[in-house]
Design a protein around this motif. Structure first.
Motif, PDB file in Angstrom:
ATOM      1  N   HIS A 109      23.565   8.555 107.678  1.00 51.13           N
ATOM      2  CA  HIS A 109      22.288   8.909 108.323  1.00 51.13           C
ATOM      3  C   HIS A 109      21.373   7.706 108.507  1.00 51.13           C
ATOM      4  CE1 HIS A 109      23.191  13.045 108.639  1.00 51.13           C
ATOM      5  NE2 HIS A 109      23.110  13.316 107.354  1.00 51.13           N
ATOM      6  N   ASP A 110      21.900   6.686 109.169  1.00 48.03           N
ATOM      7  CA  ASP A 110      21.087   5.502 109.404  1.00 48.03           C
ATOM      8  C   ASP A 110      20.858   5.229 110.885  1.00 48.03           C
ATOM      9  OD1 ASP A 110      23.651   4.717 110.027  1.00 48.03           O
ATOM     10  OD2 ASP A 110      23.753   3.111 108.549  1.00 48.03           O
ATOM     11  N   TRP A 111      21.098   6.238 111.707  1.00 48.91           N
ATOM     12  CA  TRP A 111      20.950   6.080 113.155  1.00 48.91           C
ATOM     13  C   TRP A 111      19.567   5.629 113.561  1.00 48.91           C
ATOM     14  CZ3 TRP A 111      20.114  10.690 110.785  1.00 48.91           C
ATOM     15  CH2 TRP A 111      18.993  11.406 111.165  1.00 48.91           C
ATOM     16  N   PHE A 112      18.546   6.060 112.838  1.00 50.26           N
ATOM     17  CA  PHE A 112      17.178   5.719 113.220  1.00 50.26           C
ATOM     18  C   PHE A 112      16.839   4.269 112.871  1.00 50.26           C
ATOM     19  CE2 PHE A 112      17.132   7.570 109.044  1.00 50.26           C
ATOM     20  CZ  PHE A 112      16.226   6.814 108.318  1.00 50.26           C
ATOM     21  N   VAL A 113      17.649   3.636 112.021  1.00 48.47           N
ATOM     22  CA  VAL A 113      17.455   2.226 111.675  1.00 48.47           C
ATOM     23  C   VAL A 113      18.370   1.341 112.520  1.00 48.47           C
ATOM     24  CG1 VAL A 113      17.626   0.512 109.830  1.00 48.47           C
ATOM     25  CG2 VAL A 113      16.761   2.806 109.330  1.00 48.47           C
ATOM     26  N   MET A 141      21.255   5.568 104.642  1.00 48.34           N
ATOM     27  CA  MET A 141      19.858   5.817 104.298  1.00 48.34           C
ATOM     28  C   MET A 141      19.635   7.088 103.488  1.00 48.34           C
ATOM     29  SD  MET A 141      18.443   3.169 105.571  1.00 48.34           S
ATOM     30  CE  MET A 141      16.738   3.605 105.302  1.00 48.34           C
ATOM     31  N   LEU A 142      20.608   7.983 103.422  1.00 49.15           N
ATOM     32  CA  LEU A 142      20.407   9.259 102.740  1.00 49.15           C
ATOM     33  C   LEU A 142      20.223   9.027 101.242  1.00 49.15           C
ATOM     34  CD1 LEU A 142      20.204  12.310 102.905  1.00 49.15           C
ATOM     35  CD2 LEU A 142      22.692  12.422 102.688  1.00 49.15           C
ATOM     36  N   ASP A 143      18.993   9.238 100.771  1.00 47.58           N
ATOM     37  CA  ASP A 143      18.663   8.942  99.385  1.00 47.58           C
ATOM     38  C   ASP A 143      18.222  10.170  98.595  1.00 47.58           C
ATOM     39  OD1 ASP A 143      16.250   9.384 100.624  1.00 47.58           O
ATOM     40  OD2 ASP A 143      15.289   7.564  99.903  1.00 47.58           O
ATOM     41  N   GLU A 144      18.483  11.352  99.091  1.00 42.05           N
ATOM     42  CA  GLU A 144      18.081  12.577  98.406  1.00 42.05           C
ATOM     43  C   GLU A 144      18.975  12.928  97.217  1.00 42.05           C
ATOM     44  OE1 GLU A 144      15.531  14.973  98.470  1.00 42.05           O
ATOM     45  OE2 GLU A 144      14.620  13.323  99.548  1.00 42.05           O
ATOM     46  N   PHE A 145      20.170  12.362  97.174  1.00 39.17           N
ATOM     47  CA  PHE A 145      21.131  12.728  96.138  1.00 39.17           C
ATOM     48  C   PHE A 145      21.519  11.493  95.334  1.00 39.17           C
ATOM     49  CE2 PHE A 145      21.811  15.321  99.950  1.00 39.17           C
ATOM     50  CZ  PHE A 145      21.376  16.537  99.452  1.00 39.17           C
ATOM     51  N   GLU A 146      21.863  11.731  94.070  1.00 42.37           N
ATOM     52  CA  GLU A 146      22.292  10.639  93.203  1.00 42.37           C
ATOM     53  C   GLU A 146      23.476   9.920  93.830  1.00 42.37           C
ATOM     54  OE1 GLU A 146      24.364  10.015  88.843  1.00 42.37           O
ATOM     55  OE2 GLU A 146      23.219  11.849  89.202  1.00 42.37           O
ATOM     56  N   ARG A 147      23.402   8.598  93.843  1.00 46.25           N
ATOM     57  CA  ARG A 147      24.489   7.780  94.381  1.00 46.25           C
ATOM     58  C   ARG A 147      25.582   7.621  93.334  1.00 46.25           C
ATOM     59  NH1 ARG A 147      24.578   5.621  99.764  1.00 46.25           N
ATOM     60  NH2 ARG A 147      22.456   5.780 100.492  1.00 46.25           N
ATOM     61  N   VAL A 148      26.810   7.760  93.772  1.00 47.69           N
ATOM     62  CA  VAL A 148      27.971   7.500  92.922  1.00 47.69           C
ATOM     63  C   VAL A 148      28.963   6.687  93.731  1.00 47.69           C
ATOM     64  CG1 VAL A 148      27.699   9.582  91.493  1.00 47.69           C
ATOM     65  CG2 VAL A 148      29.100   9.677  93.562  1.00 47.69           C
ATOM     66  N   HIS A 149      29.808   5.933  93.035  1.00 47.53           N
ATOM     67  CA  HIS A 149      30.851   5.160  93.698  1.00 47.53           C
ATOM     68  C   HIS A 149      32.109   6.010  93.755  1.00 47.53           C
ATOM     69  CE1 HIS A 149      28.658   1.380  93.946  1.00 47.53           C
ATOM     70  NE2 HIS A 149      28.160   1.691  92.758  1.00 47.53           N
ATOM     71  N   LEU A 150      32.670   6.145  94.930  1.00 50.75           N
ATOM     72  CA  LEU A 150      33.859   6.976  95.120  1.00 50.75           C
ATOM     73  C   LEU A 150      34.987   6.543  94.193  1.00 50.75           C
ATOM     74  CD1 LEU A 150      35.271   9.267  96.591  1.00 50.75           C
ATOM     75  CD2 LEU A 150      35.882   7.629  98.386  1.00 50.75           C
ATOM     76  N   ASP A 151      35.189   5.244  94.039  1.00 56.61           N
ATOM     77  CA  ASP A 151      36.248   4.758  93.146  1.00 56.61           C
ATOM     78  C   ASP A 151      36.067   5.299  91.734  1.00 56.61           C
ATOM     79  OD1 ASP A 151      37.418   3.357  95.214  1.00 56.61           O
ATOM     80  OD2 ASP A 151      36.496   1.446  94.670  1.00 56.61           O
ATOM     81  N   SER A 152      34.842   5.300  91.239  1.00 60.52           N
ATOM     82  CA  SER A 152      34.563   5.803  89.887  1.00 60.52           C
ATOM     83  C   SER A 152      34.837   7.301  89.783  1.00 60.52           C
ATOM     84  CB  SER A 152      33.102   5.531  89.497  1.00 60.52           C
ATOM     85  OG  SER A 152      32.822   4.156  89.530  1.00 60.52           O
TER      86      SER A 152
END
Length: 176
Positions: free
Chosen positions: A81-85, A151-162
Motif C-alpha cells: 500500500h505505497d501507491w500514494f508515495v 506503508m501499511l503500519d496498522e499491524f505488527e511487522r514480522v519477518h516472513l523467514d522468522s
C-alpha cells in the motif's frame, strides 16, 4: 489461473456469473456489501451472510473472510500500500482484460492524481484496516504484516523467514 480457490464476489456480480455460467463447479460465494462504512467502534466479526461494509481493498475482504472462518493468526503478504508515495499502482498479477481500466491510473501504471487527491482514499483504506484490527482483537485474533517494506503500519511487522522457521520448528516438534 485460480486453481480450485473458493471465490467471494459482490452480490451485484450474481447475474453476470449466472448468465454466462462462470465458475461452474467452483465454490462461489456472493456477499452483500451494502453498508457504506465500518462502524466507528466495530464490534464482532461481520456476518458474511448478511449486509457487510463495502471494502476498499482485497486484503481487507480477505481478513474479514479469514476472521469469519475462525482463523486466529493472519499474516499479510504483498500488502505494501505505497501507491500514494511511489505514484505507481502495481498488481501482483498481469491485469489482462482489465488492463488500463482503473480510473486515475495510466496504462504504464503510474498515477495521474496528486497526493491531495489520494489522501482521502488512503484515509478510508487505513480506517478500514484499523476497523478489522479492532474486530480481530475483540475476537482474540492477531493480524501480522509479513510484507517486506510498504506503508501499511496498522499491524505488527514480522519477518516472513522468522514465521516460516517458527512454523517449521512446530512441525518438527510435533513429529517427535
Amino acid at each position: 489461473r485460480l486453481f480450485d480457490a473458493e471465490l467471494f464476489l459482490d452480490q451485484q456480480e450474481w447475474g453476470l456469473v449466472r448468465e454466462h455460467r462462470l465458475f461452474e463447479g467452483r465454490k462461489t460465494h456472493f456477499v452483500c456489501m451494502g453498508k457504506n462504512h465500518f462502524p466507528k467502534n466495530p464490534g464482532s466479526i461481520p456476518d458474511l451472510t448478511g449486509n457487510i461494509p463495502r471494502v476498499q481493498t482485497v486484503p481487507i475482504m480477505a481478513i474479514m473472510i479469514a476472521l469469519y472462518m475462525g482463523f486466529r493468526e493472519i499474516y499479510l503478504l504483498g500488502t505494501d500500500h505505497d501507491w500514494f508515495v511511489t505514484k505507481e499502482y502495481r498488481y501482483f498479477f498481469e491485469p489482462g482484460l482489465l488492463k488500463g481500466t482503473d480510473m486515475g491510473v495510466r496504462p504504464d501504471r503510474t498515477l495521474e492524481t496528486t497526493l491531495w487527491d489520494e489522501l482521502p482514499a488512503v484515509t478510508k483504506v487505513w480506517a478500514q484496516y484499523r476497523a478489522v484490527k479492532m474486530i480481530a482483537k475483540k475476537a482474540g485474533a492477531n493480524i501480522y504484516n509479513a510484507t517486506h517494506g510498504g506503508m501499511l503500519d496498522e499491524f505488527e511487522r514480522v519477518h516472513l523467514d522468522s514465521v516460516l522457521e517458527m512454523q517449521n520448528q512446530r512441525n518438527q516438534s510435533g513429529r517427535a
